[in-house]
Design a protein around this motif. Structure first.
Motif, PDB file in Angstrom:
ATOM      1  N   CYS A  70     -75.993  38.620 133.862  1.00 12.21           N
ATOM      2  CA  CYS A  70     -74.691  39.106 133.411  1.00 12.21           C
ATOM      3  C   CYS A  70     -73.676  37.997 133.619  1.00 12.21           C
ATOM      4  O   CYS A  70     -73.881  37.082 134.419  1.00 12.21           O
ATOM      5  CB  CYS A  70     -74.265  40.400 134.081  1.00 12.21           C
ATOM      6  SG  CYS A  70     -73.646  40.262 135.740  1.00 12.21           S
ATOM      7  N   LEU A 118     -64.826  45.673 130.286  1.00  9.38           N
ATOM      8  CA  LEU A 118     -66.026  45.436 129.503  1.00  9.38           C
ATOM      9  C   LEU A 118     -65.903  46.170 128.175  1.00  9.38           C
ATOM     10  O   LEU A 118     -65.156  47.136 128.045  1.00  9.38           O
ATOM     11  CB  LEU A 118     -67.282  45.876 130.260  1.00  9.38           C
ATOM     12  CG  LEU A 118     -67.419  47.357 130.619  1.00  9.38           C
ATOM     13  CD1 LEU A 118     -68.078  48.158 129.499  1.00  9.38           C
ATOM     14  CD2 LEU A 118     -68.216  47.506 131.887  1.00  9.38           C
ATOM     15  N   SER A 120     -68.463  47.898 125.202  1.00 11.33           N
ATOM     16  CA  SER A 120     -69.838  48.345 125.015  1.00 11.33           C
ATOM     17  C   SER A 120     -69.902  49.237 123.781  1.00 11.33           C
ATOM     18  O   SER A 120     -68.977  49.258 122.966  1.00 11.33           O
ATOM     19  CB  SER A 120     -70.334  49.082 126.262  1.00 11.33           C
ATOM     20  OG  SER A 120     -71.732  49.291 126.194  1.00 11.33           O
ATOM     21  N   ASN A 121     -71.010  49.948 123.679  1.00 15.96           N
ATOM     22  CA  ASN A 121     -71.211  50.871 122.571  1.00 15.96           C
ATOM     23  C   ASN A 121     -71.713  52.186 123.149  1.00 15.96           C
ATOM     24  O   ASN A 121     -72.571  52.195 124.041  1.00 15.96           O
ATOM     25  CB  ASN A 121     -72.228  50.302 121.581  1.00 15.96           C
ATOM     26  CG  ASN A 121     -72.362  51.164 120.357  1.00 15.96           C
ATOM     27  OD1 ASN A 121     -72.981  52.224 120.406  1.00 15.96           O
ATOM     28  ND2 ASN A 121     -71.779  50.717 119.250  1.00 15.96           N
ATOM     29  N   LEU A 124     -75.359  53.196 124.012  1.00 16.07           N
ATOM     30  CA  LEU A 124     -76.045  52.593 125.157  1.00 16.07           C
ATOM     31  C   LEU A 124     -75.796  53.440 126.408  1.00 16.07           C
ATOM     32  O   LEU A 124     -75.227  52.983 127.397  1.00 16.07           O
ATOM     33  CB  LEU A 124     -75.567  51.154 125.358  1.00 16.07           C
ATOM     34  CG  LEU A 124     -75.782  50.210 124.173  1.00 16.07           C
ATOM     35  CD1 LEU A 124     -75.155  48.861 124.446  1.00 16.07           C
ATOM     36  CD2 LEU A 124     -77.268  50.074 123.857  1.00 16.07           C
ATOM     37  N   ALA A 127     -76.471  52.195 130.009  1.00 14.30           N
ATOM     38  CA  ALA A 127     -75.521  51.153 130.419  1.00 14.30           C
ATOM     39  C   ALA A 127     -74.187  51.781 130.804  1.00 14.30           C
ATOM     40  O   ALA A 127     -73.598  51.430 131.836  1.00 14.30           O
ATOM     41  CB  ALA A 127     -75.329  50.131 129.301  1.00 14.30           C
ATOM     42  N   LEU A 128     -73.712  52.719 130.006  1.00 14.41           N
ATOM     43  CA  LEU A 128     -72.432  53.367 130.308  1.00 14.41           C
ATOM     44  C   LEU A 128     -72.509  54.125 131.631  1.00 14.41           C
ATOM     45  O   LEU A 128     -71.557  54.122 132.420  1.00 14.41           O
ATOM     46  CB  LEU A 128     -72.023  54.304 129.175  1.00 14.41           C
ATOM     47  CG  LEU A 128     -71.780  53.632 127.820  1.00 14.41           C
ATOM     48  CD1 LEU A 128     -71.373  54.676 126.791  1.00 14.41           C
ATOM     49  CD2 LEU A 128     -70.758  52.518 127.911  1.00 14.41           C
ATOM     50  N   TYR A 131     -72.154  51.568 134.344  1.00 13.15           N
ATOM     51  CA  TYR A 131     -70.770  51.105 134.486  1.00 13.15           C
ATOM     52  C   TYR A 131     -69.920  52.145 135.220  1.00 13.15           C
ATOM     53  O   TYR A 131     -69.103  51.794 136.065  1.00 13.15           O
ATOM     54  CB  TYR A 131     -70.158  50.787 133.121  1.00 13.15           C
ATOM     55  CG  TYR A 131     -70.922  49.725 132.353  1.00 13.15           C
ATOM     56  CD1 TYR A 131     -71.532  48.640 132.984  1.00 13.15           C
ATOM     57  CD2 TYR A 131     -71.053  49.807 130.973  1.00 13.15           C
ATOM     58  CE1 TYR A 131     -72.236  47.683 132.280  1.00 13.15           C
ATOM     59  CE2 TYR A 131     -71.746  48.852 130.249  1.00 13.15           C
ATOM     60  CZ  TYR A 131     -72.339  47.793 130.903  1.00 13.15           C
ATOM     61  OH  TYR A 131     -73.038  46.850 130.194  1.00 13.15           O
ATOM     62  N   ALA A 149     -68.580  47.022 119.292  1.00 14.58           N
ATOM     63  CA  ALA A 149     -67.806  47.575 120.406  1.00 14.58           C
ATOM     64  C   ALA A 149     -67.073  48.840 119.971  1.00 14.58           C
ATOM     65  O   ALA A 149     -66.262  48.810 119.049  1.00 14.58           O
ATOM     66  CB  ALA A 149     -66.819  46.543 120.929  1.00 14.58           C
TER      67      ALA A 149
END
Length: 158
Positions: A70, A118, A120-121, A124, A127-128, A131, A149
């Motif tokens: 990262c 950040l 993101s999408n 995901l 990932a969310l 976060y 994004a």
């Protein structure tokens, strides 16, 4: 968190990591999206695009292999972007994303950043979830160079 995280080393980026940095990100981006121009600029020249501009890159090593990465990218005074987080599928579920995220946040605190953001999408979801677990909260999404994004998250440090 899986006990495997105890055997994961988080390393500062070195020039010999460039291929792994590129490959790890290329792997996830092309699985879900298309590689965009901004991706190519960062992945092809992390030294010039991230490090020389005041950013940092972290690499995760597990069982002798580089399996995650990262970046912490300087945006403007006191604000950094957590970006280019990737963990190879065979090493997912071992807590490596958490370790990378914590390393980036700790570095941001150490250098006096007041905020980490950040992009993101929403598709995901894992990932969310990571976060949110790291303390990020959804914030308004400004215009972005990234087509993919559709969510912005922010972590206030001060």
């Amino acid at each position: 968190m899986n006990t495997a995280s105890a055997t994961v080393d988080i390393l500062p980026y070195a020039p010999e990591h460039q291929a792994a940095f590129r490959d790890l990100n290329h792997e996830w981006i092309t699985r879900y999206f298309v590689l965009e121009d901004l991706d190519r600029r960062m992945l092809d020249d992390p030294q010039g695009y991230i490090l020389d501009r005041g950013g940092y890159i972290f690499m995760a090593r597990y069982q002798g292999q580089l399996v995650g990465t990262c970046a912490l990218i300087f945006e403007h005074e006191g604000v950094y972007e957590l970006a280019k987080m990737a963990v190879t599928p065979s090493a997912q579920g071992l807590g490596i994303g958490w370790l990378l995220g914590r390393a980036a946040i700790e570095k941001a605190r150490e250098i006096g950043a007041r905020e980490v953001e950040l992009l993101s999408n929403r598709k995901l979801a894992p990932a969310l979830q990571l976060y949110r677990k790291l303390g990020f909260a959804e914030a308004p999404l400004p215009a972005s160079e990234y087509q993919r994004a559709d969510i912005r998250m922010v972590l206030a440090l001060s």
